[in-house]
Design a protein around this motif. Structure first.
Motif, mmCIF file in Angstrom:
data_model
loop_
_atom_site.group_PDB
_atom_site.id
_atom_site.type_symbol
_atom_site.label_atom_id
_atom_site.label_comp_id
_atom_site.label_asym_id
_atom_site.label_seq_id
_atom_site.Cartn_x
_atom_site.Cartn_y
_atom_site.Cartn_z
ATOM 1 N N GLN A 109 0.842 -1.337 -0.171
ATOM 2 C CA GLN A 109 0.052 0.121 0.444
ATOM 3 C C GLN A 109 0.742 1.490 -0.071
ATOM 4 O OE1 GLN A 109 -2.361 -0.737 3.721
ATOM 5 N NE2 GLN A 109 -4.121 -0.959 2.605
ATOM 6 N N TRP A 110 1.153 1.655 -1.200
ATOM 7 C CA TRP A 110 0.497 1.917 -2.605
ATOM 8 C C TRP A 110 1.399 2.475 -3.050
ATOM 9 C CZ3 TRP A 110 -2.904 3.675 1.712
ATOM 10 C CH2 TRP A 110 -3.482 2.893 2.391
ATOM 11 N N MET A 111 2.421 1.897 -3.432
ATOM 12 C CA MET A 111 3.715 1.828 -4.181
ATOM 13 C C MET A 111 3.753 0.152 -4.955
ATOM 14 S SD MET A 111 6.944 1.757 -2.414
ATOM 15 C CE MET A 111 6.041 3.506 -1.427
ATOM 16 N N TRP A 112 5.016 -0.008 -6.436
ATOM 17 C CA TRP A 112 5.464 -0.699 -6.323
ATOM 18 C C TRP A 112 6.847 -0.782 -6.958
ATOM 19 C CZ3 TRP A 112 2.198 -4.907 -8.481
ATOM 20 C CH2 TRP A 112 1.389 -4.875 -8.154
ATOM 21 N N LYS A 113 7.044 -2.294 -5.590
ATOM 22 C CA LYS A 113 8.315 -1.705 -5.401
ATOM 23 C C LYS A 113 9.566 -3.415 -6.982
ATOM 24 C CE LYS A 113 9.334 -1.338 -1.534
ATOM 25 N NZ LYS A 113 9.788 -1.679 0.155
ATOM 26 N N PHE A 114 10.698 -2.653 -7.424
ATOM 27 C CA PHE A 114 11.217 -3.301 -8.662
ATOM 28 C C PHE A 114 12.665 -3.555 -7.925
ATOM 29 C CE2 PHE A 114 7.263 -1.689 -10.639
ATOM 30 C CZ PHE A 114 7.089 -2.160 -11.415
ATOM 31 N N GLY B 266 -7.657 -0.286 -0.992
ATOM 32 C CA GLY B 266 -7.072 0.599 0.090
ATOM 33 C C GLY B 266 -7.281 2.032 -0.591
ATOM 34 N N THR B 267 -7.259 3.458 0.728
ATOM 35 C CA THR B 267 -7.590 4.289 0.280
ATOM 36 C C THR B 267 -6.996 4.820 -0.647
ATOM 37 O OG1 THR B 267 -6.850 4.646 2.753
ATOM 38 C CG2 THR B 267 -6.801 6.894 1.324
ATOM 39 N N SER B 268 -5.727 4.996 -1.353
ATOM 40 C CA SER B 268 -4.939 5.391 -2.439
ATOM 41 C C SER B 268 -4.802 3.935 -3.723
ATOM 42 C CB SER B 268 -3.536 5.946 -2.129
ATOM 43 O OG SER B 268 -3.795 7.125 -1.182
ATOM 44 N N HIS B 269 -5.531 2.967 -3.512
ATOM 45 C CA HIS B 269 -5.275 2.235 -4.675
ATOM 46 C C HIS B 269 -5.230 2.664 -5.795
ATOM 47 C CE1 HIS B 269 -6.603 -0.699 -7.574
ATOM 48 N NE2 HIS B 269 -7.620 -0.694 -7.668
ATOM 49 N N SER B 270 -5.657 4.147 -6.607
ATOM 50 C CA SER B 270 -6.098 4.561 -7.838
ATOM 51 C C SER B 270 -4.664 5.548 -7.598
ATOM 52 C CB SER B 270 -7.453 5.264 -8.155
ATOM 53 O OG SER B 270 -7.492 6.987 -7.413
ATOM 54 N N ALA B 271 -4.112 5.257 -7.056
ATOM 55 C CA ALA B 271 -2.938 6.141 -6.908
ATOM 56 C C ALA B 271 -1.566 4.742 -6.724
ATOM 57 C CB ALA B 271 -2.250 7.035 -5.767
ATOM 58 N N MET B 272 -1.633 3.872 -7.237
ATOM 59 C CA MET B 272 -0.861 2.856 -6.875
ATOM 60 C C MET B 272 -0.786 2.383 -8.805
ATOM 61 S SD MET B 272 -0.791 -0.795 -5.069
ATOM 62 C CE MET B 272 0.766 -2.055 -5.203
ATOM 63 N N ARG C 145 -11.412 -1.016 -12.036
ATOM 64 C CA ARG C 145 -12.322 -0.484 -11.345
ATOM 65 C C ARG C 145 -12.149 0.260 -9.961
ATOM 66 N NH1 ARG C 145 -15.353 -6.232 -10.024
ATOM 67 N NH2 ARG C 145 -16.569 -4.902 -9.282
ATOM 68 N N ARG C 146 -12.961 0.896 -9.540
ATOM 69 C CA ARG C 146 -12.094 1.406 -8.059
ATOM 70 C C ARG C 146 -11.240 2.172 -7.825
ATOM 71 N NH1 ARG C 146 -13.685 -3.823 -5.211
ATOM 72 N NH2 ARG C 146 -16.205 -4.257 -5.194
ATOM 73 N N TYR C 147 -11.349 3.527 -9.246
ATOM 74 C CA TYR C 147 -10.233 4.228 -9.792
ATOM 75 C C TYR C 147 -11.219 5.352 -9.255
ATOM 76 C CZ TYR C 147 -5.478 1.743 -10.745
ATOM 77 O OH TYR C 147 -5.470 1.138 -10.654
ATOM 78 N N ALA C 148 -10.610 6.171 -7.637
ATOM 79 C CA ALA C 148 -11.149 6.942 -7.658
ATOM 80 C C ALA C 148 -10.347 8.163 -8.306
ATOM 81 C CB ALA C 148 -10.725 8.089 -6.012
ATOM 82 N N THR C 149 -9.137 8.350 -9.164
ATOM 83 C CA THR C 149 -8.451 8.893 -9.303
ATOM 84 C C THR C 149 -7.748 7.959 -11.063
ATOM 85 O OG1 THR C 149 -6.642 8.698 -9.062
ATOM 86 C CG2 THR C 149 -7.715 10.327 -8.232
ATOM 87 N N TYR C 150 -7.633 9.157 -12.264
ATOM 88 C CA TYR C 150 -7.460 7.840 -13.321
ATOM 89 C C TYR C 150 -6.548 8.770 -14.336
ATOM 90 C CZ TYR C 150 -11.724 10.671 -15.010
ATOM 91 O OH TYR C 150 -12.058 11.703 -15.804
ATOM 92 N N PRO C 151 -5.655 7.996 -15.097
ATOM 93 C CA PRO C 151 -5.293 8.950 -16.600
ATOM 94 C C PRO C 151 -6.347 9.999 -17.303
ATOM 95 C CG PRO C 151 -4.182 6.683 -16.039
ATOM 96 C CD PRO C 151 -5.688 7.302 -15.600
ATOM 97 N N PRO C 152 -5.624 11.028 -17.725
ATOM 98 C CA PRO C 152 -6.432 11.999 -18.469
ATOM 99 C C PRO C 152 -6.600 11.180 -19.904
ATOM 100 C CG PRO C 152 -4.490 12.370 -18.653
ATOM 101 C CD PRO C 152 -4.215 11.231 -17.278
ATOM 102 N N GLU C 153 -6.241 10.484 -20.388
ATOM 103 C CA GLU C 153 -7.171 10.387 -21.764
ATOM 104 C C GLU C 153 -8.196 8.961 -21.233
ATOM 105 O OE1 GLU C 153 -4.240 8.657 -19.979
ATOM 106 O OE2 GLU C 153 -3.908 6.899 -21.026
ATOM 107 N N PHE C 154 -8.511 8.854 -20.259
ATOM 108 C CA PHE C 154 -9.765 8.156 -20.213
ATOM 109 C C PHE C 154 -11.419 9.654 -20.218
ATOM 110 C CE2 PHE C 154 -7.213 4.485 -17.929
ATOM 111 C CZ PHE C 154 -7.221 3.854 -18.919
ATOM 112 N N GLN C 155 -11.049 10.208 -19.361
ATOM 113 C CA GLN C 155 -11.923 11.142 -19.084
ATOM 114 C C GLN C 155 -13.029 11.336 -19.780
ATOM 115 O OE1 GLN C 155 -9.937 15.594 -18.579
ATOM 116 N NE2 GLN C 155 -12.059 16.240 -17.183
ATOM 117 N N VAL C 156 -12.971 11.434 -21.652
ATOM 118 C CA VAL C 156 -13.905 12.457 -22.667
ATOM 119 C C VAL C 156 -14.686 10.898 -22.534
ATOM 120 C CG1 VAL C 156 -14.367 11.712 -24.660
ATOM 121 C CG2 VAL C 156 -12.965 13.225 -24.106
ATOM 122 N N LEU C 157 -14.264 9.684 -22.070
ATOM 123 C CA LEU C 157 -15.655 8.990 -21.797
ATOM 124 C C LEU C 157 -16.313 8.752 -20.494
ATOM 125 C CD1 LEU C 157 -13.670 5.783 -23.254
ATOM 126 C CD2 LEU C 157 -15.462 6.247 -24.728
#
Lengths: 371, 550
Positions: free
Chosen positions: A114-119, A192-198, B456-468
């Motif tokens: 949570q919430w990063m990828w490490k390589f 969790g919270t920052s899922h979309s930032a992962m 799914r379940r993304y509160a934020t997203y990359p800008p190229e998806f905005q139009v759709l």
């Protein structure tokens, strides 16, 4: 700006095809789109035709009773069934391709948290939320989670695999990039919270650029070298002696071989086995040894664990010396035998076998990797 | 059997006797044992939760107007979780069986009530009790696990009100189980003389199949939620690997309920569609037996496909392939139904009234929902599609395009029977068309988004998806307007709607052979059935016109 992006987006209803199996996935998708359009048009046309032709008129008589038709109903049961079988077989074929990890894949180690990828690259490079890989080379991602379930998703590769926490498994997935460029990495399993930032990026480079990239930056040794240091630091070396006189099994040459366990079971000493042996040593006791080893759960980080695995691998039957050569030469891991991953803690079932790429007297069979 | 209109009885005030005027005041409603009144209690409850779930859906769509989101991620996570929990457990599962099934099933089989009227009332109280826990969970700060409650996030990491919501879902499950039990016993033991199994309306068959699925699957949900609670409270290692559990075990158990639950949500709506198509085209359903059996087949196969939710969850590759095969098997009975409904229209007398529009809307949307089911059942393709907006679009085409269209279609068809009033036809047709357009604009772009990789379940997203996403939000707005219109004119019609005759559609079925609304005992004389289902020759013209024969 937005219009431009929109047009760009509409001209590409598919993401880039950047891996060897991406086109296969797209072909099935496009076939199914066609099939959907066909059936939607067929049914809609029938409905519209009936709707107009048989619309209710004043003083309509009660329509005649039509019981049904065994012939018609058989036709529209059997035809969808045959089409379904065909799609099923097609989908299964692609799935086997996606999850049969080739023997000659290079390993990249991934930790999701949570919430990063490490390589980690076998050569020693470490990255966060971005990873660089060469074009045209098969790459196996060996993945562990530090906390909850994540899912490693690269749409451009049509590649996705959940990264499930637990002492007894690594999640693995592979791809062969076919296009240079930078592509999205998404976490696809809600975490969790920052899922979309992962999120992050995978950069596919030409072989030449990749070598330049590998040689850049300060390094503190290969993964195997770091693993060797950890092997001493955690005191592993005091019991796992290289001359087999220790209280615990000798680990030289063990990677990828079959191990006999107390109770008569067998296990393949693959990445997951080594991981489990460090984190829950009591789960599988090697025949003839006492259950003495303490658990290192909570003491060894996921990344250190991967370095230890890389070290054990480097002293495996591939006969690479403990201090693995520096990056640049073909990575030692690339030659390592394929391993068996299993979704269950039980010993993995017998899987299709191939000839060993790295012959080892102890390993009678070299399973092709499947989950 | 005499016509309904000629049997009409009147009370002391000279009003026609109906279940609605047999008793007044809160007590007569909250302690009623009449299945019709309980159905109305359910209608008000599920309509409330549908509205709440719909508002949360709009909040989701508003957030996604901008790539960076308009709400905090934590807030957004709670919004989509609340939307999912409310829509699945408090609207979609109970909507058709507990409202339309409760009201109609006894009447359709010529019975005076369900087999266990008190248990039926208990079901509603359990629903309210469970809903109260969930509402408290939401008010107390919400839940952020998604409606799927995947471990170990839900059992260890989430600091939101997982337990409260879990208790609510546990309790509401028993409401479903008791309704299922009631339906099964009623269909077995209380059918009118002459009403053999193969004379039953297909709506009864569909609810019967649903009840079997509910009885067999819902206990597993109760067990799963209980284990989750035990781990969360007592830290017993069941699902969290850090304390010796297996997180994927949770997914197996959860989907062992929740995939059959998809059929719990859609099968009763399919039953509604059979009634709509037949009655609004005055045709018997083409291949009645195959349609009835396909409901049972969907119920049975529905139990064997849970693993298709785990194609990328480190499940064995071979297991994935087997689950893929079984998932294709469940597609066949669904396909059969669509073909048979279409064939039913052939040589019919097709009405353009709102119930029929909803019926056709269902076929069109369910067709796309079903066909895209083939995409996600094809295991190699699903690796790319799973957990993206493609899956969101797919199941909304099935759940909203299917179940909701079926529910609304049924509400319009039986509204005159339930309330004794006609809804305004022109408004209803317009609302249906608005909803259909809004729905497609909302969810069709999501197929494309999903294939492009939008998770799914993304509160934020990359800008190229905005139009759709903007298209999708616009569609949701139109859909919400359509829904609001429907809610308004239905409420309006309660007082102002034209009074309904016993059989305003000229439809076949026992429910159209009693008065609108029916009396408390449903029938003054027990019907004796001598005809097959959907036999329009037994429709009595005086019940249609409401004019007693001279």
């Amino acid at each position: 700006m937005m219009i431009h992006k929109f047009l760009l987006g509409m001209s590409m209803l598919l993401p880039e095809q950047a891996s060897s199996y991406a086109a296969d996935v797209d072909n099935l998708y496009l076939f199914l789109v066609g099939l959907t359009v066909f059936f939607t048009v067929l049914i809609t046309a029938a409905i519209v035709y009936f709707f107009v032709k048989f619309r209710r008129r004043a003083n309509d008589p009660i329509p005649a009773h039509i019981e049904g038709s065994v012939l018609l109903e058989s036709i529209w049961s059997i035809i969808p069934f045959i089409i379904s079988l065909f799609i099923f077989a097609w989908g299964a074929k692609i799935y086997l391709e996606q999850y049969t990890i080739p023997n000659d894949a290079t390993d990249i180690y991934v930790v999701g948290k949570q919430w990063m990828w490490k390589f980690q690259h076998p050569e020693g490079q470490r990255e966060i939320n971005e990873v660089h890989i060469p074009i045209g080379k098969k790459v196996r991602f060996v993945m562990a989670s530090e906390d909850v379930i994540h899912s490693f998703y690269v749409p451009a590769f049509r590649m996705k695999e959940d990264v499930v926490p637990g002492p007894n498994r690594y999640s693995t997935v592979w791809c062969e990039p076919t296009m240079t460029g930078t592509f999205h990495i998404f976490c696809a399993e809600y975490c969790g919270t920052s899922h979309s930032a992962m999120i992050g990026t995978v950069t596919v480079m030409s072989e030449k650029d990749y070598q330049v990239w590998l040689s850049g930056g300060a390094q503190q040794g290969t993964m195997a070298e770091r693993g060797a240091a950890l092997f001493s630091q955690y005191g592993c070396v005091t019991c796992h002696k290289s001359d087999a006189t220790g209280q615990c099994p000798k680990l030289e040459g063990i990677y990828g071989t079959e191990v006999l366990l107390e109770g008569g079971q067998k296990a393949v000493a693959d990445d997951s086995y080594i991981r489990e042996s460090v984190l829950s040593p009591m789960a599988k006791i090697v025949l003839g040894y006492k259950p003495l080893m303490p658990s290192f759960q909570g003491q060894v980080s996921e990344e250190q664990l991967q370095q230890l695995v890389a070290y054990i691998k480097s002293i495996g039957p591939a006969e690479t010396p403990a201090a693995a050569p520096k990056a640049g030469a073909a990575a030692p891991a690339a030659k390592a035998p394929p391993i068996m991953m299993s979704g269950s803690p039980e010993p993995a079932p017998v899987a299709p076998t191939t000839t060993a790429t790295t012959p080892s007297p102890a390993a009678s069979s070299q399973p092709v990797q499947k989950r | 059997m005499k016509s309904a209109i000629s049997q009409q009885r009147f009370n002391r005030d000279g009003e026609p006797q109906t279940y609605l005027n047999n008793g007044h005041g809160l007590r007569s409603w909250f302690l009623t044992k009449d299945h019709k009144r309980i159905a109305m209690l359910y209608l008000v409850s599920v309509a409330f939760f549908f509205a709440v779930g719909g508002i949360y859906a709009l909040l989701i769509r508003i957030n996604l107007l901008a790539p960076n989101g308009l709400f905090e991620s934590d807030t957004y996570n709670r919004i989509f979780t609340t939307h999912g929990i409310i829509m699945v457990f408090f609207f979609l599962v109970p909507a058709v069986p507990a409202v339309l099934g409760n009201f109609l099933l006894p009447i359709m089989i010529g019975a005076k009530d369900l087999a266990f009227p008190k248990i039926n009332l208990l079901s509603w109280y359990l629903y309210i009790f469970g809903a109260a826990f969930t509402v408290i969970a939401v008010i107390a700060g919400g839940v952020d696990t998604g409606w799927t409650f995947y471990t170990p996030y839900s059992s260890t990491y989430s600091n939101s009100n997982v337990l409260l919501a879990g208790v609510g879902i546990f309790i509401v499950g028993f409401s479903s189980i008791l309704t299922g039990l009631n339906f099964i016993v009623t269909v077995h033991t209380m059918r009118a003389p002459g009403l053999t199994w193969f004379r039953l309306p297909l709506f009864v068959w569909a609810n019967y199949a649903t009840s079997l699925v509910i009885m067999l699957s819902t206990p597993v949900l109760a067990i799963t939620v209980s284990l989750l609670a035990i781990e969360r409270v007592a830290h017993v290692g069941i699902f969290d690997p850090a304390i010796g559990g297996d997180p994927v075990l949770f997914q197996h158990m959860f989907w062992f309920y929740s995939h059959p639950a998809v059929y719990i949500m859609v099968l009763p709506a399919m039953g509604v569609i059979s009634e709509l198509i037949a009655n609004m085209s005055k045709k018997n359903v083409f291949g009645y037996k195959l349609v009835a059996m396909s409901s049972l087949a969907i119920g049975v196969f529905g139990f064997l496909v849970w693993g298709h939710h785990l194609f990328v969850s480190t499940q064995s590759v071979y297991l994935g392939i087997i689950f893929s095969f079984l998932s294709f098997a469940v597609a066949i009975p669904s396909a059969i139904k669509v073909f048979n409904w279409t064939a039913t229209l052939f040589k019919g007398s097709i009405s353009y009234d709102a119930p029929m529009l909803y019926g056709l809307g269902f076929i069109g949307l369910f067709l796309i929902g079903g066909m895209t089911g083939l995409f996600v059942a094809a295991v190699g393709l699903d690796v790319h599609l799973t957990d993206t907006y493609f899956v969101i679009a797919h199941f909304h085409y099935v759940m909203v395009g299917g179940s909701l269209m079926g529910f609304l279609g049924g509400m319009h068809l039986w509204w005159p029977k339930m309330t004794g009033r006609m809804y305004p036809e022109a408004w209803a047709r317009a609302a249906m068309v608005i909803q259909f357009v809004g729905f497609n604009l909302t969810f069709f772009p999501q197929f494309i988004l999903g294939y492009l990789g939008m998770p799914r379940r993304y509160a934020t997203y990359p800008p190229e998806f905005q139009v759709l996403h903007i298209f999708s939000t616009a569609g949701a707005t139109i859909l919400a307007i359509g829904m609001a219109i429907t809610i308004c004119y239905l409420i309006w019609s309660l007082k102002k709607g034209q009074r309904a005759t016993p059989n305003p559609w000229g439809a076949a079925g026992l429910e159209w052979m009693t008065t609108s609304p029916p009396p408390t005992e449903n029938f003054y004389e027990t019907p004796v059935v001598t005809w097959e289902a959907y036999d329009f020759t037994v429709v009595r013209p005086e019940d249609v016109t409401g004019m007693a024969a001279e």
